[in-house]
Design an enzyme around this catalytic site. Structure first.
Site, PDB file in Angstrom:
ATOM      1  N   PHE A   1      22.346  59.844   0.722  1.00 45.80           N
ATOM      2  CA  PHE A   1      23.612  60.140   1.413  1.00 45.80           C
ATOM      3  C   PHE A   1      23.515  60.113   2.940  1.00 45.80           C
ATOM      4  CE2 PHE A   1      24.145  62.112  -2.779  1.00 45.80           C
ATOM      5  CZ  PHE A   1      25.355  61.567  -3.167  1.00 45.80           C
TER       6      PHE A   1
ATOM      7  N   ASP B   1      21.396  54.610  -4.955  1.00 43.45           N
ATOM      8  CA  ASP B   1      20.808  53.501  -4.191  1.00 43.45           C
ATOM      9  C   ASP B   1      20.774  53.802  -2.706  1.00 43.45           C
ATOM     10  OD1 ASP B   1      20.122  51.022  -5.578  1.00 43.45           O
ATOM     11  OD2 ASP B   1      22.169  51.120  -6.340  1.00 43.45           O
TER      12      ASP B   1
ATOM     13  N   TYR C   1      21.703  52.711   1.092  1.00 38.32           N
ATOM     14  CA  TYR C   1      22.751  51.869   1.665  1.00 38.32           C
ATOM     15  C   TYR C   1      22.169  50.480   1.924  1.00 38.32           C
ATOM     16  CZ  TYR C   1      25.065  56.368   2.436  1.00 38.32           C
ATOM     17  OH  TYR C   1      25.638  57.596   2.266  1.00 38.32           O
TER      18      TYR C   1
END
Length: 228
Positions: A84, A71, A73
């Site tokens: 990431f 997903d 953030y």
């Protein structure tokens, strides 16, 4: 409702590779869902212009490595369309700190940066692909059932079918399931535990970064400079 592929703002080589996906009913449904949510006053991340940021920074023709996340953030200012990664000035997330820690041990001379912006990796051919490309503010996983998985699975399958020798980095149980979409006879699939602190220390010692560069160099390609 059908989406006109010419209306989709995505890098040209990806637009050509994925044209048939943009014509599918599920893609139109994703677009309609996002439009409706925004009209209802909900904050959706990443911002619209960054939803396809991974594709903009890593054209289809330049993909060497694929890192599969889950997903975006879900807090304001964090999501930037790269798995990431967070923009400079935003606190580096715990999982990324642990990725840096592994690279420090794996790549001589690597120094962990004081930011979490992975754009430099993307520009070298590392496709930082989240399985779900949007999320509602403060609600992790909120867009996991709107159809994005169909789109990103198609992305993985397209890379697998039309390219050779790509290094896929699959971290954690969710990402490992994507191995079923990859032709392991012509690509390199490296799996490990997720870098999240919830996985304890299981991520460490995988040496995926040096392994990736070894594979690229054996193919006559330039290695990834993991320094940021």
């Amino acid at each position: 409702m059908q989406v006109n592929p010419s209306d989709v703002k995505i890098e040209a080589s990806w637009k050509a590779a994925l044209q048939s996906e943009f014509e599918q009913p599920y893609f139109a449904a994703i677009k309609q869902f996002l439009v409706t949510e925004k009209k209802a006053g909900k904050n959706i991340y990443p911002p619209g212009k960054l939803i396809f940021n991974a594709f903009e920074l890593t054209p289809f023709d330049e993909v060497k490595v694929v890192v599969i996340g889950q997903d975006p953030y879900h807090r304001k200012g964090q999501a930037m369309g790269l798995s990431f990664s967070v923009p400079e000035g935003v606190r580096t997330p715990p999982s990324l700190k642990r990725i840096y820690k592994e690279i420090v041990e794996d790549i001589p001379g690597f120094q962990a940066p004081n930011h979490g912006d992975l754009t430099a990796w993307a520009k070298q051919g590392v496709l930082l692909l989240n399985a779900f490309l949007t999320v509602e503010e403060g609600k992790a996983g909120s867009h996991q059932k709107i159809g994005w998985h169909k789109f990103t699975d198609a992305v993985i399958q397209k890379i697998s079918a039309e390219k050779e020798g790509i290094v896929f980095l699959l971290w954690g149980g969710f990402a490992k399931k994507k191995a079923a979409l990859i032709d392991g006879s012509k690509h390199h699939v490296l799996s490990a535990a997720h870098p999240s602190p919830l996985a304890g220390n299981a991520f460490f010692g995988n040496k995926h970064f040096s392994q990736t560069n070894k594979i690229l160099e054996e193919r006559g390609l330039s290695p990834i400079d993991w320094n940021l």
